[in-house]
Design a protein around this motif. Sequence first.
Motif, PDB file in Angstrom:
ATOM      1  N   LEU B  74      51.730  22.262  30.101  1.00  0.00           N
ATOM      2  CA  LEU B  74      51.407  22.614  31.438  1.00  0.00           C
ATOM      3  C   LEU B  74      51.227  24.451  30.604  1.00  0.00           C
ATOM      4  O   LEU B  74      50.382  25.117  30.968  1.00  0.00           O
ATOM      5  N   THR B  75      52.673  24.271  29.825  1.00  0.00           N
ATOM      6  CA  THR B  75      53.333  26.245  29.920  1.00  0.00           C
ATOM      7  C   THR B  75      51.743  26.693  28.229  1.00  0.00           C
ATOM      8  O   THR B  75      51.359  27.740  28.428  1.00  0.00           O
ATOM      9  N   ARG B  76      51.748  26.002  27.802  1.00  0.00           N
ATOM     10  CA  ARG B  76      50.548  26.515  26.627  1.00  0.00           C
ATOM     11  C   ARG B  76      49.022  26.368  27.214  1.00  0.00           C
ATOM     12  O   ARG B  76      48.359  27.578  27.167  1.00  0.00           O
ATOM     13  N   LEU B  77      49.044  25.920  28.559  1.00  0.00           N
ATOM     14  CA  LEU B  77      47.756  25.828  29.064  1.00  0.00           C
ATOM     15  C   LEU B  77      47.794  26.840  29.760  1.00  0.00           C
ATOM     16  O   LEU B  77      46.084  27.632  29.187  1.00  0.00           O
ATOM     17  N   GLY B  78      48.752  27.147  29.966  1.00  0.00           N
ATOM     18  CA  GLY B  78      48.390  28.488  31.385  1.00  0.00           C
ATOM     19  C   GLY B  78      48.872  29.485  30.267  1.00  0.00           C
ATOM     20  O   GLY B  78      48.029  30.729  30.422  1.00  0.00           O
ATOM     21  N   LYS B  79      48.915  29.850  28.789  1.00  0.00           N
ATOM     22  CA  LYS B  79      49.001  30.516  28.217  1.00  0.00           C
ATOM     23  C   LYS B  79      47.672  30.852  27.652  1.00  0.00           C
ATOM     24  O   LYS B  79      46.917  31.925  27.105  1.00  0.00           O
ATOM     25  N   PHE B  80      46.713  29.370  26.902  1.00  0.00           N
ATOM     26  CA  PHE B  80      45.144  29.786  26.800  1.00  0.00           C
ATOM     27  C   PHE B  80      44.532  29.959  27.758  1.00  0.00           C
ATOM     28  O   PHE B  80      43.486  31.223  27.497  1.00  0.00           O
ATOM     29  N   ALA B  81      45.037  30.081  28.949  1.00  0.00           N
ATOM     30  CA  ALA B  81      44.170  31.157  30.778  1.00  0.00           C
ATOM     31  C   ALA B  81      44.164  32.237  30.380  1.00  0.00           C
ATOM     32  O   ALA B  81      43.556  32.686  30.206  1.00  0.00           O
ATOM     33  N   ASP B  82      45.429  32.604  29.822  1.00  0.00           N
ATOM     34  CA  ASP B  82      45.743  34.220  29.798  1.00  0.00           C
ATOM     35  C   ASP B  82      44.683  34.676  28.564  1.00  0.00           C
ATOM     36  O   ASP B  82      44.544  35.963  29.244  1.00  0.00           O
ATOM     37  N   ILE B  83      44.611  33.789  28.026  1.00  0.00           N
ATOM     38  CA  ILE B  83      44.273  34.393  26.085  1.00  0.00           C
ATOM     39  C   ILE B  83      42.931  34.796  26.914  1.00  0.00           C
ATOM     40  O   ILE B  83      42.338  35.773  26.515  1.00  0.00           O
ATOM     41  N   CYS B  84      42.326  33.261  27.641  1.00  0.00           N
ATOM     42  CA  CYS B  84      40.706  33.434  28.199  1.00  0.00           C
ATOM     43  C   CYS B  84      40.291  35.070  29.249  1.00  0.00           C
ATOM     44  O   CYS B  84      39.608  35.722  28.756  1.00  0.00           O
ATOM     45  N   GLU B  85      41.517  35.108  29.892  1.00  0.00           N
ATOM     46  CA  GLU B  85      41.143  36.054  31.099  1.00  0.00           C
ATOM     47  C   GLU B  85      41.554  37.809  29.490  1.00  0.00           C
ATOM     48  O   GLU B  85      40.899  38.285  30.149  1.00  0.00           O
ATOM     49  N   ARG B  86      41.925  37.752  29.021  1.00  0.00           N
ATOM     50  CA  ARG B  86      42.199  39.014  28.408  1.00  0.00           C
ATOM     51  C   ARG B  86      40.357  39.120  27.256  1.00  0.00           C
ATOM     52  O   ARG B  86      40.213  40.030  27.101  1.00  0.00           O
ATOM     53  N   LEU B  87      40.060  37.681  26.661  1.00  0.00           N
ATOM     54  CA  LEU B  87      39.009  37.719  25.857  1.00  0.00           C
ATOM     55  C   LEU B  87      38.099  38.700  27.200  1.00  0.00           C
ATOM     56  O   LEU B  87      36.491  39.218  26.537  1.00  0.00           O
ATOM     57  N   GLU B  88      38.098  38.130  28.709  1.00  0.00           N
ATOM     58  CA  GLU B  88      36.601  38.540  28.778  1.00  0.00           C
ATOM     59  C   GLU B  88      36.826  40.037  29.529  1.00  0.00           C
ATOM     60  O   GLU B  88      35.907  40.657  29.531  1.00  0.00           O
ATOM     61  N   ARG B  89      38.316  40.533  29.699  1.00  0.00           N
ATOM     62  CA  ARG B  89      38.146  42.036  29.849  1.00  0.00           C
ATOM     63  C   ARG B  89      37.836  42.473  28.391  1.00  0.00           C
ATOM     64  O   ARG B  89      37.151  43.598  29.251  1.00  0.00           O
ATOM     65  N   ALA B  90      38.560  41.677  27.532  1.00  0.00           N
ATOM     66  CA  ALA B  90      37.643  42.559  26.470  1.00  0.00           C
ATOM     67  C   ALA B  90      36.062  43.107  25.757  1.00  0.00           C
ATOM     68  O   ALA B  90      35.920  43.824  25.497  1.00  0.00           O
ATOM     69  N   ARG B  91      35.386  41.489  26.775  1.00  0.00           N
ATOM     70  CA  ARG B  91      34.383  41.589  26.350  1.00  0.00           C
ATOM     71  C   ARG B  91      33.888  42.506  27.689  1.00  0.00           C
ATOM     72  O   ARG B  91      32.650  42.848  26.755  1.00  0.00           O
ATOM     73  N   ALA B  92      33.890  42.353  28.638  1.00  0.00           N
ATOM     74  CA  ALA B  92      33.367  43.076  29.762  1.00  0.00           C
ATOM     75  C   ALA B  92      33.686  44.835  28.907  1.00  0.00           C
ATOM     76  O   ALA B  92      32.828  45.769  29.909  1.00  0.00           O
ATOM     77  N   ARG B  93      34.555  45.484  28.765  1.00  0.00           N
ATOM     78  CA  ARG B  93      34.615  46.759  28.323  1.00  0.00           C
ATOM     79  C   ARG B  93      33.815  46.765  26.753  1.00  0.00           C
ATOM     80  O   ARG B  93      33.115  47.958  26.746  1.00  0.00           O
ATOM     81  N   LEU B  94      33.252  45.761  26.303  1.00  0.00           N
ATOM     82  CA  LEU B  94      32.468  45.663  24.759  1.00  0.00           C
ATOM     83  C   LEU B  94      31.276  45.997  25.275  1.00  0.00           C
ATOM     84  O   LEU B  94      30.759  46.701  25.036  1.00  0.00           O
TER      85      LEU B  94
END
Lengths: 399, 97
Positions: B74-94
């Motif tokens: 569960l902790t790893r899945l949570g970290k994955f969800a965090d990573i995806c949020e970061r990717l989405e924010r980076a993409r939005a800036r791009l």
Amino acid sequence: MGGLKLERRVEDALAAAGEVTQHARGLEQAPPQRERTAGSVAAACDSLRSLAAYGRTINPDFSVPLPSSGTPAEQLSLEARFRTSGRGHDRPQRFLRNFSEARAHSQEEERGVLDALRRIRPHIYGPGVALSKPPYAEGREAPPGSAERLSAGVAGWFGADVLGTALSARFARSPPVVTSESFRFFSFLAYLEGTPMYAGAMYHTGTNHLSINVDTFMDEDMTEGDKRNVLAHEMFHYASWLGGGSNIRYRDAQGGPVFTEAMWLNEGMTELHAQQLVRSHGQRTSRVAYANETTVAFYLQQLAGTDIVRAAYLSGDFTEVRRRVDEVLGGGTFEALLATGGGAGALLFLRERAEQKMPARLAAWDNDALIRLAGAAAEAAGMGRQPPGREAGAVESVR
Amino acid sequence: MEDEAKASGLEAETQKKVSDSLSKIEAALAYWDAAKKKPRRLVRRIAYLKMSHELLSGWEKESLKGSRDFSSVLTRLGKFADICERLERARARLEAG
């Protein structure tokens, strides 16, 4: 000669033209490098877009929602912790097989405390300060009526009807071991842990070892029932630890996991269950520890049901208790009760809610023999009077 | 037990998706490294892909080598969800330029 030269030049030209044609054909078939790069980058970005969208739905299958606050990692960790807390412990982290091992454990603990005291108060706890002298070096030396002699009988009360099948089996596999300690032992621990100096007993968390204050236990004012109650109280702490009850938690109205540090609730529940167990075996007690908290635990028992409350106490999961209390006394009651921090404030809060909704039932609860006894102690403590003998304040245990 | 099986299944599915994405990112970065002329309009996207690769490959290593108990999954899945949020924010800036 001239014809040969020309023929060669034509052949060379044709060959060169063929190479160019071949090269051009090659160029037509292979897209330019920059297009391949751009295409690959686009494909990678699209893949990441899909992955991120997938990441947003990472919890589609769990039956309960995640807590509303915290990062996704924190939310999932809390949920995982909530679910695994209920498993409790199959056995103590440190199992003591007999009196001798438990005695050695007491000395080890006391040595650790004394070392710490020497570091922080060297002028008081100098090298001349020795460990406390245990009342009995060997278990067989313990006299009739001592904690060691009574403990087996009390432990025998913790069967499946009290703890449930699984937990009673764990309890039986790793039965509690009891040692009597001097008042000085408890005073050392009290100094560092900030507990009352008159602590009557303690459960060494993570072990199956209970320490009993020999001075308070063997006091002439202690009835047989009081002694058994002290032992039952500590044994319930041990059983509750085995069952996961140390982690008090519940799901809120939205289903999110909540952990609470309400140890006062744990103490009230422990004393309530000990008192009721001892009384069910025909023993009478003359005192109630944690009077306010025990009364609150009794009220919750009446509101939510005996079996529900016992299951909550032993496992630590108060979700059903919360639901039933809120159903009767209004949404948010349970959480507001925990927020009082225990003591007279908690009792007052719950009484006020109960008085509004069910005054007749409250009056019936207050007429319970145990509550009348606890009420006397609480009232006396609140008015600041020292009651005759030791009826008020009672013998309180230290976990 | 059922939830534990679901969590493990979810992690396995996530590993596969991450692996697919990493393959595509690695191909793009390989082309970029090999290209003699690097178009300026792709520079920021390449930086985004490099960042994504670092985050996802780190997660992948942790996921493949980590403990299989429920809490860790569960902790790893949570970290994955965090990573995806970061990717989405980076993409939005791009995309915002």
